[in-house]
Design an enzyme around this catalytic site. Structure first.
Site: not given
Ligand code: GLN
Length: 468
Positions: A75, A150, A174
């Protein structure tokens, strides 16, 4: 070359000289090139040739490990020395990492081949990979849909057979939510099981790096390689202190939490089907009441932005990447941040600074921390009665690109089932559990007590066999 092979199978082939590391890596790179339009990969690493040569040498010398020669994608918020890193943000444009994240060093020590960096939501904020400065990643299963987020690029990369393994980060879901949307396995480890050194911070009390793979065993192999105590991250815990007691066949389900508005009926039907499969396999299902996890998402959207606002203060237009010169240093700071950060990142910084401001700190930040303690206690009590907790991973399957971008609150709900594990710091895994009427994958989430990843792997592998 069979693109569905597991890490163990590829290792056996490499050992038996069925193909070379070069041939293996080239076949993955070929697919990455052919399917460029999915927008999964940001950049391919510039030193792949050297990595391939040294991995092959280990096979020739007999010092190969299970991960030697295995391609892994990373990532775009995990640092690989001398490679660009951007967290999918304009503010890091042109920035090159100056050191290796601990997880990267461990992969290199094992002889893995780092292929490149995957697309993501900017600074890991989002549930669809639509908040990326590089543009959205398409879900390989249905290109009109998002891969989740994400870590959408890392999940889509496994589904598109760009590599057998990848790494993501999980602050509120994410890893698990995109794993569910792309039909692959994803693990959020226990907080402190994997070093965060060299991961670009979002919410430091919630962030964990974790693995993606096609099978639970592949994910287990990668987890075992990257986990462990690290002098660079004081929140990591030594192996000997990572104790997990023996488990039994009791699975807890917080039914009142799952059966709620906004959960797609097909998700619930699939969930009940998997519960029946597990019951037939001899598991005892216990309906557990966990009233405080209903507040986990609200707690998350207080604590996370507070931590985001302070973590992202370092991007000032002077130290890293993009710099938009102003008349004074404060002006440079403001101009660079206004130009470099996208709308979702700006929203969260504003929210966070508000939450932490003098008049509101007690009312919001401290209150949310108190509820966090209640949630932790609730998990501890639940795990006195059951070995693992089962929920769907997400309330829906992969949604259409653009479907939820207008309403941030609707997007936030995508993490309703995944956020509680981050709040409590416990490990959770998402495993594919069949497909909906549109052919989109469902994900099933198992959660275990702190440092009981092995429990997740054991039940996960059994579940994979049961649904085959
Ligand atoms: N979707 C969640 C957010 O927008 C989690 C993001 C993540 O786990 N990095 O914060």
């Amino acid at each position: 070359m069979n693109e569905t092979k597991t890490v163990q199978e590829i290792h056996t082939d490499l050992t038996n000289r069925i193909y070379s590391v070069r041939q293996l890596v080239d076949s993955y790179l070929g697919r990455i090139e052919d399917k460029k339009d999915l927008n999964i990969i940001r950049d391919v690493c510039t030193d792949i040739d050297e990595q391939v040569v040294s991995a092959q040498k280990r096979f020739d010398e007999g010092t190969a490990t299970l991960l030697t020669g295995i391609p892994v994608l990373i990532k775009d918020n995990i640092l690989i020395k001398n490679q660009k890193v951007g967290a999918a943000s304009k503010i890091l444009e042109g920035y090159t990492a100056t050191y290796n994240a601990t997880v990267i060093q461990k992969l290199l020590n094992a002889g893995a081949v780092l292929l490149g960096r995957t697309n993501m939501d900017e600074f890991a904020m989002g549930s669809s990979t639509e908040n990326s400065a590089y543009g959205v990643t398409k879900n390989p299963i249905d290109q009109t849909r998002v891969p989740g987020g994400s870590s959408g690029g890392s999940a889509a990369a496994i589904a598109a057979h760009f590599a057998p393994l990848s790494l993501g980060t999980d602050t509120g879901g994410s890893i698990r939510q995109p794993a569910a949307f792309c039909g692959v396995v994803g693990l959020k480890p226990t907080y402190g099981a994997v070093s965060r050194y060299g991961a670009i911070s979002m919410g430091s009390s919630l962030d964990q790096i974790g693995p993606f793979g096609k099978t639970v065993h592949d994910v287990e192999v990668l987890f075992n390689t990257i986990s462990g105590a690290d002098a660079h991250d004081a929140t990591t815990i030594n192996e000997s202190n990572r104790v997990c007691t023996a488990s039994d066949k009791k699975i807890g389900i917080p039914y009142s939490f799952i059966k709620r508005d906004g959960v797609n009926p097909e998700v619930l039907t699939n969930f009940q089907k998997t519960v029946d499969i597990l019951t037939d396999a001899g598991y005892e299902i216990v309906d557990i009441s966990m009233p405080y996890i209903h507040y986990a998402l609200s707690v998350y959207y207080i604590l996370m932005p507070a931590e985001v606002s302070s973590n992202l203060a370092r991007f000032d237009g002077i130290r890293y990447g993009l710099s938009v010169p102003g008349k004074t240093s404060a002006d440079t700071f403001a101009k660079s941040r206004a130009t470099g950060f996208g709308p979702e990142v700006r929203r969260r910084i504003l929210l966070g600074t508000y939450i932490l401001s003098h008049g509101y700190y007690d009312a919001y930040y401290n209150k949310a921390n108190l509820v966090r303690e209640k949630i932790k206690k609730e998990y501890a009590e639940a795990f006195e009665k059951v070995s693992v907790i089962l929920t769907p991973t997400a309330p829906t399957t992969a949604f259409k690109i653009g479907e939820k971008t207008k309403d941030p609150l609707e997007m936030y709900v995508a993490d309703i089932f995944t956020v509680p594990a981050n709040i409590a710091g416990v490990p959770a895994i998402s495993i594919p559990s069949g497909f909906d009427s549109d052919g989109l994958p469902f994900g099933l989430q198992f959660t275990a007590p702190h440092f009981c990843e092995q429990r997740l792997f054991d039940i996960g592998k059994e579940f994979e066999n049961l649904i085959q």
